[in-house]
Scaffold this motif. Structure first.
Motif, PDB file in Angstrom:
ATOM      1  N   PRO A  47       0.823  -1.210   0.000  1.00  0.00           N
ATOM      2  CA  PRO A  47       0.000   0.000   0.000  1.00  0.00           C
ATOM      3  C   PRO A  47       0.856   1.259   0.000  1.00  0.00           C
ATOM      4  O   PRO A  47       2.036   1.231   0.364  1.00  0.00           O
ATOM      5  CB  PRO A  47      -0.813  -0.120   1.297  1.00  0.00           C
ATOM      6  CG  PRO A  47      -0.795  -1.582   1.626  1.00  0.00           C
ATOM      7  CD  PRO A  47       0.526  -2.091   1.145  1.00  0.00           C
ATOM      8  N   SER A  49       2.820   4.469   0.884  1.00  0.00           N
ATOM      9  CA  SER A  49       3.527   4.942   2.066  1.00  0.00           C
ATOM     10  C   SER A  49       4.159   6.282   1.730  1.00  0.00           C
ATOM     11  O   SER A  49       4.879   6.403   0.733  1.00  0.00           O
ATOM     12  CB  SER A  49       4.610   3.941   2.492  1.00  0.00           C
ATOM     13  OG  SER A  49       5.589   4.561   3.303  1.00  0.00           O
ATOM     14  N   GLN A 143      -7.143   4.005  -0.841  1.00  0.00           N
ATOM     15  CA  GLN A 143      -6.197   3.711   0.235  1.00  0.00           C
ATOM     16  C   GLN A 143      -5.198   4.850   0.408  1.00  0.00           C
ATOM     17  O   GLN A 143      -4.786   5.153   1.533  1.00  0.00           O
ATOM     18  CB  GLN A 143      -5.460   2.395  -0.057  1.00  0.00           C
ATOM     19  CG  GLN A 143      -4.550   1.911   1.073  1.00  0.00           C
ATOM     20  CD  GLN A 143      -3.156   2.529   1.031  1.00  0.00           C
ATOM     21  OE1 GLN A 143      -2.624   2.774  -0.058  1.00  0.00           O
ATOM     22  NE2 GLN A 143      -2.560   2.780   2.188  1.00  0.00           N
ATOM     23  N   ASP A 146      -6.955   7.418   2.414  1.00  0.00           N
ATOM     24  CA  ASP A 146      -7.107   6.957   3.793  1.00  0.00           C
ATOM     25  C   ASP A 146      -5.796   7.069   4.571  1.00  0.00           C
ATOM     26  O   ASP A 146      -5.797   7.358   5.773  1.00  0.00           O
ATOM     27  CB  ASP A 146      -7.592   5.505   3.824  1.00  0.00           C
ATOM     28  CG  ASP A 146      -9.024   5.354   3.319  1.00  0.00           C
ATOM     29  OD1 ASP A 146      -9.742   6.380   3.254  1.00  0.00           O
ATOM     30  OD2 ASP A 146      -9.411   4.226   2.965  1.00  0.00           O
ATOM     31  N   SER A 147      -4.671   6.858   3.897  1.00  0.00           N
ATOM     32  CA  SER A 147      -3.374   6.888   4.575  1.00  0.00           C
ATOM     33  C   SER A 147      -2.993   8.297   5.025  1.00  0.00           C
ATOM     34  O   SER A 147      -2.115   8.461   5.880  1.00  0.00           O
ATOM     35  CB  SER A 147      -2.285   6.332   3.655  1.00  0.00           C
ATOM     36  OG  SER A 147      -1.983   7.252   2.606  1.00  0.00           O
TER      37      SER A 147
END
Length: 222
Positions: A47, A49, A143, A146-147
């Motif tokens: 995912p 980073s 995602q 969301d991160s």
């Protein structure tokens, strides 16, 4: 004296090619570099980073030049540039940040997520790897959002000492206040509002974007 290395970082939903119009209007004394971003415009096995994206950009800077580079980022690219400058200050000589945020406004991000969730897969997902795209799905894009929900860059913004220009489109009302907070959180930052420009003005006003970059770098040109 060699040209000034400048690394361009695109936003979420964009790709390196979205800088093409800007690059064509840069002077010869600017040495531009454009890189993909893992899990955003390039396939990745993990995912998204922020640290990984920042180190990816820094690796491209180090590969291209022995001199520190100016990082230019739009939206998510601006957030990545901030993290890169905090991680490796000796690799970054300056920042040009378009529509950056120190703390993502939760209401705005919820709205963006809701809109993205409602869109069909083909409108959000990247092109397939076979077609030269990232192969990222709509869920991958969600995602990324969301991160960033609980992100707070203010402590590292204060530690950054390189000169910084923060720019925001005059029509990008949602990001005027967040961009101002970034300036207030930094030691050596100024802000410029671009009349008539929106959020992704690197694609809609490429010549003007290149002019802003060029004029800010002109005092230190070789």
């Amino acid at each position: 004296m060699s040209a000034i290395p400048v690394e361009f970082l695109h936003g979420l939903g964009q790709s390196p090619s979205d800088w093409d119009g800007v690059l064509t209007h840069l002077p010869e004394w600017i040495d531009p570099g454009v890189t993909t971003i893992p899990s955003v415009s390039a396939p990745a096995h993990e995912p998204f980073s922020l640290d990984a994206a920042a180190r990816w950009a820094l690796a491209d800077v180090i590969d291209r030049s022995e001199e520190p580079a100016v990082l230019v980022g739009v939206s998510l690219g601006a957030i990545i540039a901030i993290r890169a400058a905090a991680l490796e200050p000796d690799c970054v000589s300056g920042l040009i940040l378009s529509a950056p945020v120190a703390r993502p406004p939760k209401a705005l991000y919820r709205m963006q997520r809701a809109i993205m969730s409602a869109l069909p897969e083909r409108a959000v997902a990247g092109r397939s790897i076979a077609d030269g795209g990232s192969g990222l799905t709509k869920q991958d894009m969600l995602q990324v959002l969301d991160s960033l929900t609980d992100l707070d860059l203010r402590p590292e913004l204060y530690r950054i000492q390189c000169p910084t220009l923060v720019v925001v489109g005059g029509n990008d009302r949602a990001n005027r206040r967040p961009s101002g907070e970034v300036v207030e959180s930094m030691r050596d930052a100024t802000m410029q509002v671009i009349p008539g420009a929106g959020h992704e003005w690197n694609t809609t006003h490429p010549e003007q974007f290149a002019s802003v970059v060029t004029n800010w770098l002109r005092p230190v040109q070789p």
